[in-house]
Design a protein around this motif. Structure first.
Motif, PDB file in Angstrom:
ATOM      1  N   UNK A   1     -13.977  -6.732  -2.163  1.00 39.48           N
ATOM      2  CA  UNK A   1     -13.148  -7.649  -1.392  1.00 39.48           C
ATOM      3  C   UNK A   1     -11.846  -7.913  -2.135  1.00 39.48           C
ATOM      4  N   UNK A   2     -10.833  -8.370  -1.403  1.00 41.44           N
ATOM      5  CA  UNK A   2      -9.595  -8.833  -2.013  1.00 41.44           C
ATOM      6  C   UNK A   2      -9.362 -10.271  -1.579  1.00 41.44           C
ATOM      7  N   UNK A   3      -9.182 -11.151  -2.537  1.00 41.32           N
ATOM      8  CA  UNK A   3      -8.908 -12.558  -2.250  1.00 41.32           C
ATOM      9  C   UNK A   3      -7.549 -12.669  -1.561  1.00 41.32           C
ATOM     10  N   UNK A   4      -7.483 -13.495  -0.543  1.00 42.36           N
ATOM     11  CA  UNK A   4      -6.231 -13.710   0.181  1.00 42.36           C
ATOM     12  C   UNK A   4      -5.376 -14.730  -0.574  1.00 42.36           C
TER      13      UNK A   4
ATOM     14  N   UNK B   1      -1.470  -3.580  -0.359  1.00 40.90           N
ATOM     15  CA  UNK B   1      -2.253  -3.683  -1.595  1.00 40.90           C
ATOM     16  C   UNK B   1      -3.625  -3.034  -1.409  1.00 40.90           C
ATOM     17  N   UNK B   2      -4.250  -3.273  -0.261  1.00 38.80           N
ATOM     18  CA  UNK B   2      -5.571  -2.700   0.025  1.00 38.80           C
ATOM     19  C   UNK B   2      -5.482  -1.177   0.107  1.00 38.80           C
ATOM     20  N   UNK B   3      -4.473  -0.670   0.792  1.00 37.31           N
ATOM     21  CA  UNK B   3      -4.295   0.775   0.935  1.00 37.31           C
ATOM     22  C   UNK B   3      -4.105   1.433  -0.429  1.00 37.31           C
ATOM     23  N   UNK B   4      -3.331   0.806  -1.292  1.00 39.07           N
ATOM     24  CA  UNK B   4      -3.095   1.348  -2.635  1.00 39.07           C
ATOM     25  C   UNK B   4      -4.404   1.439  -3.423  1.00 39.07           C
ATOM     26  N   UNK B   5      -5.216   0.381  -3.362  1.00 42.31           N
ATOM     27  CA  UNK B   5      -6.472   0.384  -4.113  1.00 42.31           C
ATOM     28  C   UNK B   5      -7.469   1.365  -3.498  1.00 42.31           C
ATOM     29  N   UNK B   6      -7.565   1.381  -2.174  1.00 39.33           N
ATOM     30  CA  UNK B   6      -8.467   2.346  -1.520  1.00 39.33           C
ATOM     31  C   UNK B   6      -8.113   3.778  -1.905  1.00 39.33           C
ATOM     32  N   UNK B   7      -6.837   4.071  -1.936  1.00 46.40           N
ATOM     33  CA  UNK B   7      -6.392   5.413  -2.300  1.00 46.40           C
ATOM     34  C   UNK B   7      -6.825   5.760  -3.723  1.00 46.40           C
TER      35      UNK B   7
ATOM     36  N   UNK C   1      -1.305 -13.842   1.730  1.00 45.69           N
ATOM     37  CA  UNK C   1      -0.399 -12.714   1.879  1.00 45.69           C
ATOM     38  C   UNK C   1       0.378 -12.851   3.176  1.00 45.69           C
ATOM     39  N   UNK C   2       1.621 -12.408   3.149  1.00 42.06           N
ATOM     40  CA  UNK C   2       2.462 -12.411   4.344  1.00 42.06           C
ATOM     41  C   UNK C   2       2.384 -11.037   5.006  1.00 42.06           C
ATOM     42  N   UNK C   3       2.200 -11.036   6.308  1.00 43.99           N
ATOM     43  CA  UNK C   3       2.259  -9.821   7.108  1.00 43.99           C
ATOM     44  C   UNK C   3       1.560  -8.619   6.513  1.00 43.99           C
TER      45      UNK C   3
END
Length: 140
Positions: A26-29, A126-132, A118-120
């Motif tokens: 998970x990523x904290x908002x 950030x999620x896409x970067x970590x998933x990659x 997070x805004x928009x």
């Protein structure tokens, strides 16, 4: 085995990033820190010692993989890893990227400042970067 259910507070405060063999990532908002959480998909577990030996080893391996990946992406001054659980009794392991320039430094982030969501598109970036970076290790 009972069905895994993510604690309501974690579901409310976090984005889902993906799944490892044992844990949900998970990523904290809270945009003030890159802050990720591992939650073992085990029913009614509050403490690491309650996991069986294989799950303890898997949690350690997944935590180390996440930690190394976060350090490679963010180059922090320190990576805080903790299993607090005072408000959320479900076992979960925080991984918080810290810099000497962040607003809470050098104190722990817990209860220091109100969350700044997070805004928009920022969360998705950030999620896409970590998933990659973790793609070979994620099961979904």
């Amino acid at each position: 085995m009972p069905h895994f259910l993510l604690h309501q507070k974690l579901a409310q405060d976090c984005f889902n990033v993906g799944s490892f063999a044992l844990t949900e990532l998970l990523m904290m908002n809270d945009s003030q820190y890159p802050w990720f959480i591992l939650v073992p998909r085990r029913h009614n577990i509050r403490e690491i010692y309650q996991l069986d030996q294989a799950d303890r080893q898997a949690l350690q391996a997944e935590s180390c993989l996440l930690a190394e990946t976060l350090v490679n992406i963010y180059h922090p001054d320190k990576l805080n890893i903790a299993a607090i659980g005072n408000l959320v009794p479900q076992l979960h392991l925080h991984h918080v990227v810290r810099y000497q320039t962040d607003k809470a430094w050098p104190a722990p982030v817990w209860g220091k400042l109100a969350s700044l969501p997070y805004a928009g598109y920022q969360a998705e970036q950030r999620i896409t970067q970590l998933r990659s970076a973790l793609q070979p290790h994620l099961i979904n």
